[in-house]
Design a protein around this motif. Structure first.
Motif, PDB file in Angstrom:
ATOM      1  N   THR A  63       0.865  -1.172   0.000  1.00 46.79           N
ATOM      2  CA  THR A  63       0.000   0.000   0.000  1.00 46.79           C
ATOM      3  C   THR A  63       0.902   1.221   0.000  1.00 46.79           C
ATOM      4  OG1 THR A  63      -0.129   0.013   2.418  1.00 46.79           O
ATOM      5  CG2 THR A  63      -1.886  -1.147   1.220  1.00 46.79           C
ATOM      6  N   PHE A  64       0.355   2.351  -0.405  1.00 48.10           N
ATOM      7  CA  PHE A  64       1.104   3.599  -0.449  1.00 48.10           C
ATOM      8  C   PHE A  64       0.168   4.706  -0.001  1.00 48.10           C
ATOM      9  CE2 PHE A  64       2.581   7.488  -2.437  1.00 48.10           C
ATOM     10  CZ  PHE A  64       3.945   7.445  -2.217  1.00 48.10           C
ATOM     11  N   GLU A  65       0.570   5.414   1.049  1.00 44.45           N
ATOM     12  CA  GLU A  65      -0.239   6.507   1.576  1.00 44.45           C
ATOM     13  C   GLU A  65       0.604   7.769   1.658  1.00 44.45           C
ATOM     14  OE1 GLU A  65      -2.931   7.652   5.491  1.00 44.45           O
ATOM     15  OE2 GLU A  65      -1.582   5.950   5.596  1.00 44.45           O
ATOM     16  N   MET A  66       0.146   8.812   0.998  1.00 46.89           N
ATOM     17  CA  MET A  66       0.789  10.126   1.113  1.00 46.89           C
ATOM     18  C   MET A  66       0.146  10.829   2.296  1.00 46.89           C
ATOM     19  SD  MET A  66       1.124  11.387  -2.836  1.00 46.89           S
ATOM     20  CE  MET A  66      -0.470  10.796  -3.405  1.00 46.89           C
ATOM     21  N   GLU A  67       0.928  11.097   3.310  1.00 47.20           N
ATOM     22  CA  GLU A  67       0.393  11.711   4.516  1.00 47.20           C
ATOM     23  C   GLU A  67       0.063  13.183   4.280  1.00 47.20           C
ATOM     24  OE1 GLU A  67       2.941  10.923   7.879  1.00 47.20           O
ATOM     25  OE2 GLU A  67       3.165   8.814   7.298  1.00 47.20           O
ATOM     26  N   ASN A  68      -0.912  13.680   5.019  1.00 52.46           N
ATOM     27  CA  ASN A  68      -1.324  15.091   4.976  1.00 52.46           C
ATOM     28  C   ASN A  68      -1.743  15.552   3.589  1.00 52.46           C
ATOM     29  OD1 ASN A  68      -0.710  15.405   7.788  1.00 52.46           O
ATOM     30  ND2 ASN A  68       1.445  15.483   7.212  1.00 52.46           N
ATOM     31  N   THR A  69      -2.387  14.658   2.857  1.00 53.46           N
ATOM     32  CA  THR A  69      -2.947  14.998   1.545  1.00 53.46           C
ATOM     33  C   THR A  69      -4.368  14.438   1.499  1.00 53.46           C
ATOM     34  OG1 THR A  69      -2.386  12.964   0.350  1.00 53.46           O
ATOM     35  CG2 THR A  69      -0.650  14.656   0.494  1.00 53.46           C
ATOM     36  N   PRO A  70      -5.169  14.882   0.536  1.00 50.89           N
ATOM     37  CA  PRO A  70      -6.527  14.330   0.420  1.00 50.89           C
ATOM     38  C   PRO A  70      -6.546  12.944  -0.221  1.00 50.89           C
ATOM     39  CG  PRO A  70      -6.160  15.983  -1.273  1.00 50.89           C
ATOM     40  CD  PRO A  70      -4.943  16.003  -0.374  1.00 50.89           C
ATOM     41  N   PHE A  71      -5.403  12.431  -0.675  1.00 43.41           N
ATOM     42  CA  PHE A  71      -5.374  11.144  -1.371  1.00 43.41           C
ATOM     43  C   PHE A  71      -5.529   9.981  -0.403  1.00 43.41           C
ATOM     44  CE2 PHE A  71      -3.010  13.883  -4.281  1.00 43.41           C
ATOM     45  CZ  PHE A  71      -3.638  13.600  -5.473  1.00 43.41           C
ATOM     46  N   VAL A  83      -5.315   5.866   0.566  1.00 37.53           N
ATOM     47  CA  VAL A  83      -4.313   4.830   0.336  1.00 37.53           C
ATOM     48  C   VAL A  83      -4.528   4.209  -1.042  1.00 37.53           C
ATOM     49  CG1 VAL A  83      -3.490   2.576   1.149  1.00 37.53           C
ATOM     50  CG2 VAL A  83      -4.169   4.332   2.800  1.00 37.53           C
ATOM     51  N   GLN A  84      -3.435   3.924  -1.717  1.00 34.55           N
ATOM     52  CA  GLN A  84      -3.512   3.228  -3.000  1.00 34.55           C
ATOM     53  C   GLN A  84      -2.769   1.903  -2.891  1.00 34.55           C
ATOM     54  OE1 GLN A  84      -1.626   6.584  -4.785  1.00 34.55           O
ATOM     55  NE2 GLN A  84       0.125   5.399  -5.468  1.00 34.55           N
ATOM     56  N   LEU A  85      -3.039   1.008  -3.805  1.00 35.56           N
ATOM     57  CA  LEU A  85      -2.401  -0.301  -3.855  1.00 35.56           C
ATOM     58  C   LEU A  85      -1.411  -0.307  -5.009  1.00 35.56           C
ATOM     59  CD1 LEU A  85      -2.311  -3.211  -2.758  1.00 35.56           C
ATOM     60  CD2 LEU A  85      -4.227  -3.744  -4.277  1.00 35.56           C
ATOM     61  N   GLU A  86      -0.205  -0.822  -4.759  1.00 34.89           N
ATOM     62  CA  GLU A  86       0.828  -0.839  -5.790  1.00 34.89           C
ATOM     63  C   GLU A  86       1.387  -2.250  -5.969  1.00 34.89           C
ATOM     64  OE1 GLU A  86       2.581   3.666  -5.356  1.00 34.89           O
ATOM     65  OE2 GLU A  86       3.786   2.019  -4.550  1.00 34.89           O
ATOM     66  N   LEU A 123      10.907  -2.799 -14.991  1.00 34.43           N
ATOM     67  CA  LEU A 123      10.051  -2.575 -13.838  1.00 34.43           C
ATOM     68  C   LEU A 123       8.674  -2.198 -14.360  1.00 34.43           C
ATOM     69  CD1 LEU A 123       9.388  -1.936 -10.828  1.00 34.43           C
ATOM     70  CD2 LEU A 123      10.211   0.384 -11.288  1.00 34.43           C
ATOM     71  N   THR A 124       7.640  -2.852 -13.841  1.00 34.86           N
ATOM     72  CA  THR A 124       6.260  -2.483 -14.125  1.00 34.86           C
ATOM     73  C   THR A 124       5.585  -2.195 -12.797  1.00 34.86           C
ATOM     74  OG1 THR A 124       6.201  -3.922 -16.075  1.00 34.86           O
ATOM     75  CG2 THR A 124       4.072  -3.195 -15.181  1.00 34.86           C
ATOM     76  N   MET A 125       5.052  -0.996 -12.672  1.00 37.73           N
ATOM     77  CA  MET A 125       4.314  -0.595 -11.478  1.00 37.73           C
ATOM     78  C   MET A 125       2.853  -0.437 -11.864  1.00 37.73           C
ATOM     79  SD  MET A 125       6.842   2.380  -9.995  1.00 37.73           S
ATOM     80  CE  MET A 125       5.713   2.766  -8.649  1.00 37.73           C
ATOM     81  N   HIS A 126       1.999  -1.192 -11.210  1.00 36.51           N
ATOM     82  CA  HIS A 126       0.554  -1.105 -11.453  1.00 36.51           C
ATOM     83  C   HIS A 126      -0.036  -0.492 -10.191  1.00 36.51           C
ATOM     84  CE1 HIS A 126      -3.382  -3.407 -12.550  1.00 36.51           C
ATOM     85  NE2 HIS A 126      -3.565  -2.129 -12.395  1.00 36.51           N
ATOM     86  N   MET A 127      -0.556   0.713 -10.300  1.00 38.21           N
ATOM     87  CA  MET A 127      -1.080   1.452  -9.164  1.00 38.21           C
ATOM     88  C   MET A 127      -2.598   1.532  -9.271  1.00 38.21           C
ATOM     89  SD  MET A 127       1.806   4.382  -9.702  1.00 38.21           S
ATOM     90  CE  MET A 127       1.275   5.466  -8.417  1.00 38.21           C
ATOM     91  N   VAL A 128      -3.290   1.193  -8.183  1.00 36.06           N
ATOM     92  CA  VAL A 128      -4.748   1.185  -8.172  1.00 36.06           C
ATOM     93  C   VAL A 128      -5.232   2.199  -7.137  1.00 36.06           C
ATOM     94  CG1 VAL A 128      -6.840  -0.197  -7.903  1.00 36.06           C
ATOM     95  CG2 VAL A 128      -4.742  -1.269  -8.792  1.00 36.06           C
ATOM     96  N   PHE A 129      -6.068   3.113  -7.575  1.00 37.50           N
ATOM     97  CA  PHE A 129      -6.583   4.188  -6.732  1.00 37.50           C
ATOM     98  C   PHE A 129      -8.017   3.905  -6.313  1.00 37.50           C
ATOM     99  CE2 PHE A 129      -3.081   5.773  -9.055  1.00 37.50           C
ATOM    100  CZ  PHE A 129      -2.470   6.721  -8.253  1.00 37.50           C
ATOM    101  N   ARG A 130      -8.470   4.564  -5.284  1.00 35.86           N
ATOM    102  CA  ARG A 130      -9.843   4.379  -4.798  1.00 35.86           C
ATOM    103  C   ARG A 130     -10.862   4.772  -5.858  1.00 35.86           C
ATOM    104  NH1 ARG A 130     -12.412   6.407   0.894  1.00 35.86           N
ATOM    105  NH2 ARG A 130     -14.489   5.606   0.476  1.00 35.86           N
ATOM    106  N   SER A 131     -10.531   5.800  -6.646  1.00 31.66           N
ATOM    107  CA  SER A 131     -11.454   6.248  -7.695  1.00 31.66           C
ATOM    108  C   SER A 131     -10.663   6.825  -8.863  1.00 31.66           C
ATOM    109  CB  SER A 131     -12.404   7.322  -7.154  1.00 31.66           C
ATOM    110  OG  SER A 131     -11.683   8.515  -6.884  1.00 31.66           O
ATOM    111  N   ALA A 132     -11.338   6.920 -10.000  1.00 27.00           N
ATOM    112  CA  ALA A 132     -10.716   7.553 -11.162  1.00 27.00           C
ATOM    113  C   ALA A 132     -10.432   9.025 -10.876  1.00 27.00           C
ATOM    114  CB  ALA A 132     -11.623   7.411 -12.388  1.00 27.00           C
ATOM    115  N   GLU A 133     -11.257   9.656 -10.049  1.00 24.03           N
ATOM    116  CA  GLU A 133     -11.054  11.072  -9.722  1.00 24.03           C
ATOM    117  C   GLU A 133      -9.731  11.281  -8.981  1.00 24.03           C
ATOM    118  OE1 GLU A 133     -14.986  10.304 -10.891  1.00 24.03           O
ATOM    119  OE2 GLU A 133     -14.013   9.425  -9.140  1.00 24.03           O
ATOM    120  N   PHE A 134      -9.425  10.417  -8.013  1.00 22.91           N
ATOM    121  CA  PHE A 134      -8.147  10.538  -7.295  1.00 22.91           C
ATOM    122  C   PHE A 134      -6.978  10.267  -8.235  1.00 22.91           C
ATOM    123  CE2 PHE A 134     -10.713   9.802  -3.357  1.00 22.91           C
ATOM    124  CZ  PHE A 134     -10.399  11.016  -2.752  1.00 22.91           C
TER     125      PHE A 134
END
Length: 154
Positions: free
Chosen positions: A88-96, A98-101, A115-126
């Motif tokens: 998981t990846f969480e940027m602290e003190n931002t509106p984003f 947690v995302q899955l990587e 290297l292939t990084m596949h990042m999944v966000f909570r929504s398309a908007e984020f």
């Protein structure tokens, strides 16, 4: 200058896929993600914690003029040396949220890897909000530094 890191974000999805082929053996590419001192060099950040194991965690921060400007953390769900890291990846003190990587490391030849990084966000908007930031330029710069630093490790 050629953009060696490819960032793909299809409309209407919650995902970003980042790919980069490096002129590095697979083991050296993976070490850049595994060893805190190397990670700090190419990411330009300070590693606070890096527990490279299943259910491990990590945290790092970036400072400018003595002030913390960026802090991130996450949990490592899968850690298979020279193959993959799922976290998981969480940027602290931002509106984003947690995302899955999913980071996958692939040997192409004895001297090259991908290297292939596949990042999944909570929504398309984020996902779209991140894409409006200088994300693609930042990851391009970081990957260029990774290549330069790890060239010296050969």
């Amino acid at each position: 200058m050629e953009q060696k890191t490819k960032v793909s974000a299809e409309d209407g999805t919650q995902e970003i896929v980042v790919t980069r082929e490096f002129n590095l053996p697979l083991e050296l590419l993976f070490r850049a993600f595994e060893e805190p001192a190397l990670f700090e060099q190419w990411m330009g950040t300070r590693v606070l914690k890096m527990e490279n194991r299943k259910h491990g965690s990590y945290a790092f921060e970036t400072s400018h003029n003595g002030n913390v400007v960026f802090r991130a953390n996450g949990t490592i769900h899968e850690f298979i040396p020279n193959q993959k890291i799922t976290r998981t990846f969480e940027m602290e003190n931002t509106p984003f949220p947690v995302q899955l990587e999913y980071l996958e490391f692939e040997k192409l030849t004895d001297e090259t890897s991908r290297l292939t990084m596949h990042m999944v966000f909570r929504s398309a908007e984020f996902r779209n909000q991140l894409m409006q930031m200088p994300f693609a330029q930042g990851i391009q710069m970081a990957h260029n530094r990774l290549q330069e630093i790890m060239d010296k490790q050969k």
